[in-house]
Every structure is written in structure tokens, then in C-alpha cells.
Design a protein around this motif. Structure first.
Motif, short mmCIF file in Angstrom:
data_model
loop_
_atom_site.label_atom_id
_atom_site.label_comp_id
_atom_site.label_asym_id
_atom_site.label_seq_id
_atom_site.Cartn_x
_atom_site.Cartn_y
_atom_site.Cartn_z
N VAL A 66 -9.63 -16.94 4.29
CA VAL A 66 -8.95 -16.66 3.02
C VAL A 66 -7.45 -16.55 3.28
CG1 VAL A 66 -8.67 -15.05 1.10
CG2 VAL A 66 -10.95 -15.44 2.07
N ASN A 67 -6.67 -17.37 2.60
CA ASN A 67 -5.20 -17.28 2.68
C ASN A 67 -4.63 -17.39 1.28
OD1 ASN A 67 -2.60 -18.85 4.74
ND2 ASN A 67 -2.46 -17.29 3.19
N ILE A 68 -4.20 -16.26 0.73
CA ILE A 68 -3.63 -16.24 -0.61
C ILE A 68 -2.26 -15.58 -0.55
CG2 ILE A 68 -3.95 -15.46 -3.00
CD1 ILE A 68 -6.97 -15.22 -2.29
N GLY A 69 -1.28 -16.20 -1.17
CA GLY A 69 0.07 -15.65 -1.13
C GLY A 69 0.62 -15.36 -2.51
N SER A 70 1.77 -14.72 -2.53
CA SER A 70 2.46 -14.41 -3.77
C SER A 70 3.94 -14.29 -3.47
CB SER A 70 1.94 -13.09 -4.34
OG SER A 70 2.62 -12.76 -5.54
N SER A 71 4.76 -14.75 -4.37
CA SER A 71 6.21 -14.63 -4.19
C SER A 71 6.67 -13.20 -4.42
CB SER A 71 6.95 -15.58 -5.15
OG SER A 71 8.35 -15.40 -5.03
N ARG A 72 6.30 -12.63 -5.57
CA ARG A 72 6.77 -11.30 -5.93
C ARG A 72 5.80 -10.20 -5.52
NH1 ARG A 72 11.88 -11.89 -6.99
NH2 ARG A 72 11.76 -9.80 -7.87
N GLY A 73 4.51 -10.54 -5.40
CA GLY A 73 3.52 -9.52 -5.09
C GLY A 73 3.22 -8.64 -6.29
N ALA A 74 2.85 -7.40 -6.01
CA ALA A 74 2.40 -6.47 -7.06
C ALA A 74 3.58 -5.87 -7.81
CB ALA A 74 1.54 -5.38 -6.44
N THR A 75 4.35 -6.71 -8.44
CA THR A 75 5.61 -6.25 -9.04
C THR A 75 5.38 -5.28 -10.20
OG1 THR A 75 7.72 -6.99 -9.97
CG2 THR A 75 5.78 -8.26 -10.59
N GLY A 76 4.29 -5.47 -10.96
CA GLY A 76 4.00 -4.56 -12.06
C GLY A 76 3.76 -3.14 -11.58
N LEU A 77 2.90 -2.99 -10.57
CA LEU A 77 2.62 -1.67 -10.02
C LEU A 77 3.84 -1.11 -9.30
CD1 LEU A 77 -1.00 -1.63 -8.54
CD2 LEU A 77 -0.14 -0.55 -10.62
N PHE A 78 4.56 -1.98 -8.59
CA PHE A 78 5.74 -1.51 -7.85
C PHE A 78 6.76 -0.89 -8.81
CE2 PHE A 78 9.52 -1.50 -5.31
CZ PHE A 78 9.08 -1.36 -4.00
N GLU A 79 7.01 -1.57 -9.92
CA GLU A 79 7.96 -1.04 -10.91
C GLU A 79 7.45 0.27 -11.51
OE1 GLU A 79 9.37 -3.94 -13.77
OE2 GLU A 79 9.29 -5.52 -12.25
N LYS A 80 6.14 0.33 -11.76
CA LYS A 80 5.55 1.54 -12.33
C LYS A 80 5.71 2.72 -11.37
CE LYS A 80 0.97 3.37 -13.64
NZ LYS A 80 0.79 4.29 -12.50
N TYR A 81 5.34 2.52 -10.11
CA TYR A 81 5.41 3.62 -9.15
C TYR A 81 6.86 4.01 -8.83
CZ TYR A 81 0.40 3.18 -8.28
OH TYR A 81 -0.97 3.17 -8.41
N HIS A 82 7.75 3.04 -8.82
CA HIS A 82 9.15 3.35 -8.53
C HIS A 82 9.77 4.15 -9.67
CE1 HIS A 82 13.55 2.38 -8.00
NE2 HIS A 82 13.23 2.89 -6.84
N GLN A 83 9.41 3.80 -10.90
CA GLN A 83 9.92 4.56 -12.05
C GLN A 83 9.40 5.99 -12.02
OE1 GLN A 83 12.27 3.60 -14.37
NE2 GLN A 83 12.16 5.80 -14.84
N GLU A 84 8.14 6.17 -11.65
CA GLU A 84 7.58 7.51 -11.52
C GLU A 84 8.31 8.30 -10.44
OE1 GLU A 84 3.44 7.03 -10.77
OE2 GLU A 84 2.95 6.46 -12.84
N PHE A 85 8.67 7.62 -9.35
CA PHE A 85 9.39 8.29 -8.27
C PHE A 85 10.78 8.73 -8.72
CE2 PHE A 85 12.42 7.94 -4.71
CZ PHE A 85 11.92 8.95 -3.89
N LEU A 86 11.46 7.86 -9.47
CA LEU A 86 12.79 8.22 -9.97
C LEU A 86 12.71 9.39 -10.94
CD1 LEU A 86 14.35 4.68 -10.63
CD2 LEU A 86 14.79 6.20 -8.70
N THR A 87 11.64 9.45 -11.71
CA THR A 87 11.49 10.51 -12.72
C THR A 87 11.02 11.82 -12.11
OG1 THR A 87 10.96 8.83 -14.39
CG2 THR A 87 10.37 11.12 -14.89
N GLU A 88 10.03 11.74 -11.20
CA GLU A 88 9.38 12.95 -10.70
C GLU A 88 9.75 13.31 -9.26
OE1 GLU A 88 5.20 12.51 -11.33
OE2 GLU A 88 5.46 11.69 -13.36
N GLY A 89 10.39 12.38 -8.56
CA GLY A 89 10.79 12.66 -7.18
C GLY A 89 9.67 12.54 -6.17
N ARG A 90 8.53 12.05 -6.58
CA ARG A 90 7.41 11.85 -5.66
C ARG A 90 6.54 10.72 -6.21
NH1 ARG A 90 6.39 16.50 -8.54
NH2 ARG A 90 4.44 16.50 -9.76
N THR A 91 5.60 10.28 -5.38
CA THR A 91 4.70 9.22 -5.83
C THR A 91 3.28 9.56 -5.41
OG1 THR A 91 4.41 6.81 -5.91
CG2 THR A 91 4.92 7.78 -3.75
N VAL A 92 2.34 8.67 -5.72
CA VAL A 92 0.92 8.93 -5.48
C VAL A 92 0.46 8.21 -4.22
CG1 VAL A 92 0.45 9.25 -7.94
CG2 VAL A 92 0.27 6.96 -6.94
#
Length: 386
Positions: free
Chosen positions: A98-124
């Protein structure tokens, strides 16, 4: 190619629909699949997966509690991989790479978790494992219960065709008999759209076709982002299941002049196309599915590279990004699927704003191009199996 390698199945989900029949029906019309969506208060043209595809993804997400925590890039890949494996008749086989690639990767989740980090100062705890690039192939392999090698990578917009190169190399070496290769992309997020707009390459067209990919008369950039996934099953030899034979492969890079640049005559494409052709006369290539992202420089540079390689024997030229948007890491295999369908149906699909009539002609060989930021080009030469 040392030994012939066949594509025995391919499956995609994108704005065009899901499965070869739906996709071909979409290609057989002159309408695009682009929509205007608002991101951070500004409208932008995008090509989201079809409503049918989104329903299938929502069903998949509910199958398993762990799947609910995954990014769309993973779910797109998982759904498409299941269908490709079934079409190939590989359901009960486990020794599959199995070889599957992505240019941006999990950008939706990355943006979600980064915004939570900026707001709350921690992540999950899930923030890291669900946003690493390797989680696409690993989750697909887990879902399929395969035992072969699992590889993930990102080579920007040529990612999916590089996955195909890897699969071919493993099969040619004798280290694997079968490989599932693909690309998956879910880039329709606020931050990703903003990045493309910052590059001044995003479409602002208000005409019938927001993306004028490969229209060499356009006067401004017209790239549009799309999302989706494409998976292909490769195996050695030629059989009744072969939908196309990979007759040649080529790859090349350029010396960077700018992080997103490509040379005036796309020297990387010239080298990759010549490598893919090998000893095959250029005049025997019937058509080229070009990368053609819809940008002024990108489209023109690739066209000049084709002129350099093929001279007066120019094949028919086309692209699908006016219809599908640019699906970044998945785009190369989406173009390859278009080539396979044209070989299967023996109909060339042109650009609607140049020659709106599909042309029936003998199609024996089709070349497929893809290139990533900085000039990382791949060319795959396909031949009809009969």
C-alpha cells in the motif's frame, strides 16, 4: 519497463462522482463540477466531492468509533481503496503493498487542533497521530487487513504518480506481486484556500468556466482547488483483467529558482516525457492528459515542453482540472483515470472552451503528466491492453 505491469482496477471519488460509470458520464458532458463556497467571508470556487460521495463518507465514518476521529483524507482513501480492491478481485488477498500519498495531509484536523491550541493553550492526545502523513496508508492497510509494506509520502502535486512509481519499483524488484497506489486530498479549508489566494494563482473568473486550465489565451491565473481520492491496483503481467499496460515511466526535477516555480519550457517535463517514451517514437502517442493547473506560467511552460519533445507530431492535448479542480496530491491519478477511460471508450475528451465536441478516434497510447511545486515531474505512458 523490464516486465509489463498492468493496472487491473482504478476507483475514484471526486466532484465527478464515484466509480467509472459516473465519472465517464461526467466527462461526457461540457459542464464543470465547480461551486462557489464562502471561506472566512470570501467566496471561492472549489470542487467538493459529490453529494453521493459525501453520504458514503458519512456512512463510513459511523462504521467504527475510531473512524469518527479521522480526517477526510483518510476516509476518502479508505472508501476508494475498498472499491478498487473489490474491482481487482483482491478481497481475500493479504500480501498487498500500500502506497498512498497526500500533498496537504490532514489539513482539516490540523487546522481544528491548532485553533484549539491557540484558544486553550493545550491540545488532545489524538492531535498528533491523526495529523501525521503516515496515517493514510496505515489506516487503509488496517481497514483492508493487508500484510505488505505500507508507505506514505508527500511530493506535492505529483504525489499520486510518485506512489505509482514506487509500486512499479517494488513489483519490478520482485519484492511484491501486487500494489495498491493512490492519492487523497481534502484541502477545502479556510487556511488552504487562503494560501492559494496569497500565491495570486486562484481563480477570480465569473464566466461559464471558472478554471481555464490549458487555455493558452487566458490573461490571468484560474486555478481552482478540488478534493477527492483515487486508488489503482497494480500487478505484474498482462491478463484479462488489465485495463491498461504501463509501457513507460519518467521522472525528473529542476533546480529551484523559486519555491513554486517551473522553468519557461519546463525542462523537468521534457526529461520525464522523454524518459517515459524511451525508444517509442513520439508520433505513436495519441494523446496527453496534461497537468495544466490553470495558471498562466504552469500551463504555458508544460505546453512548450510538449512542443519540444513532440515537435510537429503533437498528440491531442487535454486536462481535467477545468472540471474537477486541482486535487493536488490526488490529481495525477485522477488524470490517469481519465486516460484509462478514454482508452476504454475510444473517445478523446477535449477542452469545452476550445473544441466542445468529443472526438472518437483510435487511441492506443496516452501519456499522463503531473508536476509538483518546484518542478518535480512524473510522466506515465499507458498502452491499450489489446
Amino acid at each position: 519497463m523490464i516486465n509489463p505491469i498492468s493496472i487491473v482496477s482504478i476507483h475514484s471519488l471526486s466532484a465527478l462522482g464515484e466509480g467509472s460509470e459516473e465519472v465517464w458520464q461526467s466527462y461526457s458532458t461540457n459542464s464543470h463540477a465547480l461551486k462557489e463556497v464562502v471561506f472566512k467571508g470570501e467566496a471561492a470556487w472549489v470542487a467538493p466531492v459529490s453529494e453521493k460521495n459525501q453520504k458514503l463518507i458519512n456512512i463510513l465514518r459511523q462504521e467504527n468509533q475510531d473512524y469518527r476521529k479521522l480526517d477526510d483524507t483518510v476516509l476518502f482513501a479508505m472508501l476508494s481503496a475498498r472499491k478498487a480492491i473489490a474491482l481487482a478481485g483482491w478481497e481475500n488477498q493479504k500480501d498487498i503493498g500500500v502506497n498512498i500519498g497526500s500533498s496537504r495531509g490532514a489539513t482539516g484536523l490540523f487546522e481544528k487542533y491548532h485553533q484549539e491550541f491557540l484558544t486553550e493553550g493545550r491540545t488532545v492526545p489524538l492531535a498528533s497521530p491523526t495529523t501525521t502523513l503516515g496515517n493514510i496508508s496505515s489506516w487503509v492497510a488496517h481497514d483492508l487487513q493487508t500484510t505488505g509494506p505500507e508507505i506514505s509520502h508527500s511530493i506535492t502535486c505529483s504525489t499520486a504518480l510518485h506512489a505509482m512509481l514506487n509500486g512499479i519499483a517494488w513489483i519490478q524488484s520482485g519484492m511484491a506481486a501486487k500494489f495498491l497506489v493512490g492519492g487523497s486530498e481534502a484541502p477545502l479549508t479556510d487556511f488552504t484556500i487562503a494560501q492559494m489566494k496569497a500565491l495570486k494563482i486562484y481563480s477570480q473568473e465569473k464566466e461559464d468556466y471558472p478554471s481555464k486550465a490549458l487555455d493558452l489565451t487566458k490573461t490571468r491565473n484560474s486555478m481552482v482547488l478540488g478534493e477527492g481520492a483515487v486508488m489503482a491496483c497494480l500487478e505484474q503481467g498482462i491478463s484479462k483483467r488489465s485495463t491498461a499496460v504501463i509501457e513507460g515511466i519518467g521522472f525528473a526535477t529542476e533546480i529551484l529558482e523559486h519555491s513554486v516555480s517551473i522553468s519557461t519550457e519546463a525542462s523537468c517535463f521534457q526529461r520525464s516525457m522523454k524518459m517515459a517514451l524511451g525508444d517509442i517514437p513520439p508520433g505513436s502517442v495519441d494523446a496527453i492528459v496534461m497537468h495544466a493547473p490553470g495558471t498562466l506560467q504552469g500551463d504555458l511552460s508544460e505546453f512548450k515542453a510538449v512542443q519540444k519533445v513532440f515537435g510537429s507530431e503533437l498528440p491531442l492535448l487535454t486536462t481535467n482540472k477545468w472540471k474537477t479542480g486541482h486535487t493536488l496530491g490526488a490529481s495525477g491519478l485522477l488524470s490517469l483515470e481519465m486516460a484509462l477511460l478514454m482508452l476504454q471508450h475510444q473517445v478523446f475528451i477535449p477542452l469545452p472552451y476550445n473544441n466542445p465536441k468529443a472526438e472518437s478516434k483510435k487511441l492506443h497510447r496516452i501519456l499522463v503528466n503531473a508536476v509538483g511545486f518546484g518542478g518535480n515531474a512524473v510522466s506515465i505512458l499507458l498502452k491499450h491492453p489489446n
